[in-house]
Design a protein around this motif. Structure first.
Motif, PDB file in Angstrom:
ATOM      1  N   GLU A 390       0.826  -1.202   0.000  1.00 35.26           N
ATOM      2  CA  GLU A 390       0.000   0.000   0.000  1.00 35.26           C
ATOM      3  C   GLU A 390       0.863   1.257   0.000  1.00 35.26           C
ATOM      4  N   GLU A 391       0.403   2.266  -0.715  1.00 37.71           N
ATOM      5  CA  GLU A 391       1.131   3.535  -0.786  1.00 37.71           C
ATOM      6  C   GLU A 391       0.965   4.286   0.536  1.00 37.71           C
ATOM      7  N   ILE A 392       2.086   4.662   1.145  1.00 39.87           N
ATOM      8  CA  ILE A 392       2.062   5.343   2.444  1.00 39.87           C
ATOM      9  C   ILE A 392       2.139   6.846   2.283  1.00 39.87           C
ATOM     10  N   PHE A 393       2.887   7.320   1.329  1.00 43.79           N
ATOM     11  CA  PHE A 393       3.034   8.753   1.048  1.00 43.79           C
ATOM     12  C   PHE A 393       3.621   9.490   2.253  1.00 43.79           C
ATOM     13  N   GLY A 394       4.685   8.929   2.775  1.00 44.69           N
ATOM     14  CA  GLY A 394       5.419   9.542   3.876  1.00 44.69           C
ATOM     15  C   GLY A 394       6.871   9.123   3.788  1.00 44.69           C
ATOM     16  N   PRO A 395       7.720   9.601   4.717  1.00 44.78           N
ATOM     17  CA  PRO A 395       9.156   9.283   4.669  1.00 44.78           C
ATOM     18  C   PRO A 395       9.446   7.889   5.215  1.00 44.78           C
ATOM     19  N   VAL A 396       8.911   6.888   4.540  1.00 49.30           N
ATOM     20  CA  VAL A 396       8.949   5.514   5.051  1.00 49.30           C
ATOM     21  C   VAL A 396       9.449   4.580   3.955  1.00 49.30           C
ATOM     22  N   LEU A 397      10.527   3.852   4.252  1.00 51.46           N
ATOM     23  CA  LEU A 397      11.060   2.819   3.352  1.00 51.46           C
ATOM     24  C   LEU A 397      10.904   1.460   4.003  1.00 51.46           C
ATOM     25  N   ILE A 398      10.676   0.449   3.175  1.00 48.47           N
ATOM     26  CA  ILE A 398      10.681  -0.925   3.652  1.00 48.47           C
ATOM     27  C   ILE A 398      11.788  -1.678   2.928  1.00 48.47           C
ATOM     28  N   VAL A 399      12.595  -2.428   3.661  1.00 51.97           N
ATOM     29  CA  VAL A 399      13.687  -3.211   3.082  1.00 51.97           C
ATOM     30  C   VAL A 399      13.221  -4.648   2.883  1.00 51.97           C
ATOM     31  N   LEU A 400      13.456  -5.154   1.669  1.00 58.74           N
ATOM     32  CA  LEU A 400      13.085  -6.526   1.333  1.00 58.74           C
ATOM     33  C   LEU A 400      14.303  -7.234   0.740  1.00 58.74           C
ATOM     34  N   PRO A 401      14.641  -8.444   1.215  1.00 59.41           N
ATOM     35  CA  PRO A 401      15.769  -9.178   0.633  1.00 59.41           C
ATOM     36  C   PRO A 401      15.376  -9.879  -0.664  1.00 59.41           C
ATOM     37  N   HIS A 402      16.343  -9.995  -1.581  1.00 59.21           N
ATOM     38  CA  HIS A 402      16.104 -10.770  -2.801  1.00 59.21           C
ATOM     39  C   HIS A 402      17.253 -11.755  -3.010  1.00 59.21           C
ATOM     40  N   ASP A 403      16.981 -12.770  -3.840  1.00 63.13           N
ATOM     41  CA  ASP A 403      17.942 -13.840  -4.099  1.00 63.13           C
ATOM     42  C   ASP A 403      18.408 -13.836  -5.546  1.00 63.13           C
ATOM     43  N   GLY A 404      18.806 -12.668  -6.023  1.00 66.62           N
ATOM     44  CA  GLY A 404      19.315 -12.574  -7.379  1.00 66.62           C
ATOM     45  C   GLY A 404      18.387 -11.780  -8.281  1.00 66.62           C
ATOM     46  N   ASP A 405      18.856 -11.575  -9.524  1.00 66.15           N
ATOM     47  CA  ASP A 405      18.159 -10.699 -10.451  1.00 66.15           C
ATOM     48  C   ASP A 405      16.728 -11.139 -10.725  1.00 66.15           C
ATOM     49  N   ASP A 406      16.525 -12.430 -10.994  1.00 61.73           N
ATOM     50  CA  ASP A 406      15.181 -12.915 -11.296  1.00 61.73           C
ATOM     51  C   ASP A 406      14.239 -12.689 -10.121  1.00 61.73           C
ATOM     52  N   ASP A 407      14.719 -12.958  -8.917  1.00 58.67           N
ATOM     53  CA  ASP A 407      13.889 -12.784  -7.726  1.00 58.67           C
ATOM     54  C   ASP A 407      13.590 -11.307  -7.492  1.00 58.67           C
ATOM     55  N   ALA A 408      14.583 -10.454  -7.724  1.00 55.40           N
ATOM     56  CA  ALA A 408      14.370  -9.013  -7.554  1.00 55.40           C
ATOM     57  C   ALA A 408      13.303  -8.507  -8.518  1.00 55.40           C
ATOM     58  N   VAL A 409      13.362  -8.942  -9.763  1.00 58.32           N
ATOM     59  CA  VAL A 409      12.352  -8.539 -10.745  1.00 58.32           C
ATOM     60  C   VAL A 409      10.979  -9.069 -10.343  1.00 58.32           C
ATOM     61  N   ARG A 410      10.934 -10.304  -9.870  1.00 59.57           N
ATOM     62  CA  ARG A 410       9.651 -10.877  -9.438  1.00 59.57           C
ATOM     63  C   ARG A 410       9.030 -10.048  -8.318  1.00 59.57           C
ATOM     64  N   ILE A 411       9.837  -9.724  -7.310  1.00 64.44           N
ATOM     65  CA  ILE A 411       9.320  -8.953  -6.178  1.00 64.44           C
ATOM     66  C   ILE A 411       8.896  -7.554  -6.630  1.00 64.44           C
ATOM     67  N   ALA A 412       9.736  -6.924  -7.438  1.00 62.78           N
ATOM     68  CA  ALA A 412       9.414  -5.567  -7.892  1.00 62.78           C
ATOM     69  C   ALA A 412       8.105  -5.538  -8.663  1.00 62.78           C
ATOM     70  N   ASN A 413       7.880  -6.529  -9.517  1.00 63.13           N
ATOM     71  CA  ASN A 413       6.675  -6.564 -10.344  1.00 63.13           C
ATOM     72  C   ASN A 413       5.458  -7.095  -9.604  1.00 63.13           C
ATOM     73  N   ASP A 414       5.673  -7.696  -8.443  1.00 66.83           N
ATOM     74  CA  ASP A 414       4.565  -8.226  -7.652  1.00 66.83           C
ATOM     75  C   ASP A 414       3.958  -7.087  -6.840  1.00 66.83           C
ATOM     76  N   SER A 415       3.226  -6.244  -7.535  1.00 67.33           N
ATOM     77  CA  SER A 415       2.633  -5.052  -6.935  1.00 67.33           C
ATOM     78  C   SER A 415       1.435  -4.650  -7.788  1.00 67.33           C
ATOM     79  N   PRO A 416       0.401  -4.102  -7.169  1.00 67.22           N
ATOM     80  CA  PRO A 416      -0.703  -3.599  -7.993  1.00 67.22           C
ATOM     81  C   PRO A 416      -0.321  -2.361  -8.786  1.00 67.22           C
ATOM     82  N   TYR A 417       0.808  -1.748  -8.421  1.00 65.77           N
ATOM     83  CA  TYR A 417       1.250  -0.519  -9.067  1.00 65.77           C
ATOM     84  C   TYR A 417       2.368  -0.793 -10.074  1.00 65.77           C
TER      85      TYR A 417
END
Length: 488
Positions: A390-417
């Protein structure tokens, strides 16, 4: 301008006249919570007059067909805004809470300069294209395609980057020959009213071509959306409101441009300079207190470097901190209102309930006045959490680990946005390849800046419909007509 409007308030602009409005409402300095002054609070009758003026100006004046006038007026507006830049800068810092350094970029100077690009584009644009002679069904015909303005544009805009978004709609809409009713957010009425005042006093824009209607009545936007006299809705705001705009526009089948929310990913590849990348992510994520739809708010880092990434990012956020938006060195100022501060705090409580931890921040900033949230870094959550989606629209970051390029792309694209994103890596070809796989409208690679007048901006999925800026954004405000003439 500030002192003048504290005394007199800011008027509406309707049909070439400054209209005081029957009601007034307060505009507030988010850094202090103090009332700056008052603005005209439009009612339904005011809105009706504004739409009628825009309709009349399009249908009955020569604006739509006078390219030279449109170009001249856009250049006059750019010159007027430039002359008043110092006054507008202070107004923007006070009313928006924008850090001063941003007013030299996307908060003021850049969108003012962008008007020249749209004026130049209108002058050089291929308004008519000859398709040559053909003989469909045996009838010799000379054919051409003509581009024409859509008509009356309702521009509904938010508070976070008021000058940029107002001008990104007005510039191409006017260059294309449309007339406009601008309905800005009630949090920043003076920024829009200042634009209207300069149009009225320092340009040759004819009456009714631009109308500025400020107000607190949230039903005014819905009325614009449903009004059959309006031909196109250009809306920037939340995805939830964007859905309502689409529903409202469906009854009259009017055209809709939507620039909506985002939950953009900042991907750090395993060959990136971790300190440089995470420091940049911290800066980007909390600039203007994170109040930007395209700001990257999910930080994806290699799993085996997660703890180091958290330490670097948290330390950078703490070093940046919060500050007076009027100071040259401030990056993270206040959030726009008490309502927005409370909304962000609700998201922070949710993050804790979901099992997240705060590597830094997580609370209101220690300030006596105004609306402030500490720069906050959240760890320990997955991409399936509401905090990550969900979009927070504030000074808030969330850190998520990934296991390589394919996993990073999967996580990045796994969003309604799908509005924006960023990739940082040592091997440029590899970083480019990852960027190409992201389902987003814009991507920054190794700190590249995509914002410019000639670059189309918009999103995939629930981040919007259509594009703003660039030739693509200009053409959102045009119709296409095919003409065939029987050949002798």
């Amino acid at each position: 301008m500030l002192d003048d409007w504290r005394l007199s308030g800011s008027p509406l602009l309707i049909d070439g006249e400054a209209v005081p409005g029957a009601r007034r409402f307060a505009t507030v300095d988010p850094a202090t919570g103090e009332v700056l002054g008052e603005a005209a609070d439009a009612d339904r009758d005011d809105l009706d007059r504004a739409v009628a003026a825009a309709r009349r100006a399009f249908d009955e004046s020569g604006w739509a067909g006078d390219l030279a006038l449109r170009v001249r007026c856009l250049r006059q507006l750019r010159e007027a805004l430039t002359r008043h830049a110092d006054e507008l800068r202070e107004l923007t810092i006070r009313e928006v809470g924008a850090p001063r350094f941003l007013t030299y970029g996307a908060q003021l100077d850049a969108p003012v300069a962008d008007l020249a690009w749209f004026a130049d584009l209108a002058e050089t644009y291929d308004w008519e294209r000859d398709l040559g002679r053909a003989a469909p069904m045996g009838v010799a015909s000379d054919r051409r395609v003509v581009r024409e303005p859509v008509g009356v544009v309702a521009a509904i805009t938010p508070w976070n980057f008021p000058h940029q978004i107002n001008l990104a709609k007005l510039g191409p809409a006017l260059a294309a020959g449309n007339t406009v009713v601008l309905k800005p957010a009630p949090d920043t009425p003076w920024c829009a009213a200042a634009l209207g005042r300069l149009i009225l006093e320092e340009t040759d824009v004819p009456p009714g071509v631009v109308n500025v209607v400020t107000g607190t009545d949230h039903t005014l936007g819905a009325r614009l959306t449903a009004d059959p006299r309006v031909d196109l809705i250009s809306f920037t705001g939340s995805t939830a409101t964007g859905r309502a705009v689409m529903r409202g526009a469906a009854e009259t089948l009017k055209r809709v441009f939507l620039e909506l929310g985002g939950k953009s990913a900042f991907i750090v590849l395993d060959d990136a300079d971790l300190k440089s990348a995470c420091s940049y992510a911290a800066f980007a994520g909390i600039t203007h207190a994170g109040q930007g739809c395209a700001i990257t708010t999910r930080l994806l880092v290699p799993r085996n470097r997660h703890d180091d990434a958290v330490e670097i990012t948290a330390r950078t956020m703490e070093k940046i901190g919060v500050g007076d938006p009027g100071d040259d060195g401030t990056v993270c100022g206040p959030v726009i209102s008490a309502r927005q501060r409370d909304r962000i705090e609700g998201h922070l409580r949710l993050a804790a309930e979901e099992g997240g931890s705060f590597a830094t921040g997580g609370h209101r900033a220690d300030r006596d006045r105004g609306f402030w949230i500490e720069p906050t870094l959240i760890t320990g959550l997955t991409n399936e959490s509401r905090t990550a989606r969900e979009e927070i629209f504030g000074p808030v970051l969330i850190v998520l680990p990934h296991d390589g390029d394919d996993d990073a792309v999967r996580i990045a694209n796994d969003s309604p946005y799908g509005l924006s994103g960023a990739v940082h890596g040592g091997d440029l070809d590899r970083a480019r390849a990852v960027a190409r796989r992201l389902r987003t409208g814009t991507v920054s690679v190794n700190g590249g800046i995509w914002y410019a007048a000639d670059v189309p901006f918009g999103g995939y999925k629930q981040s919007g419909v259509g594009r703003e800026m660039g030739v693509a954004g200009f053409e959102e405000y045009l119709e296409t007509k095919a003409i065939a003439e029987g050949a002798a």
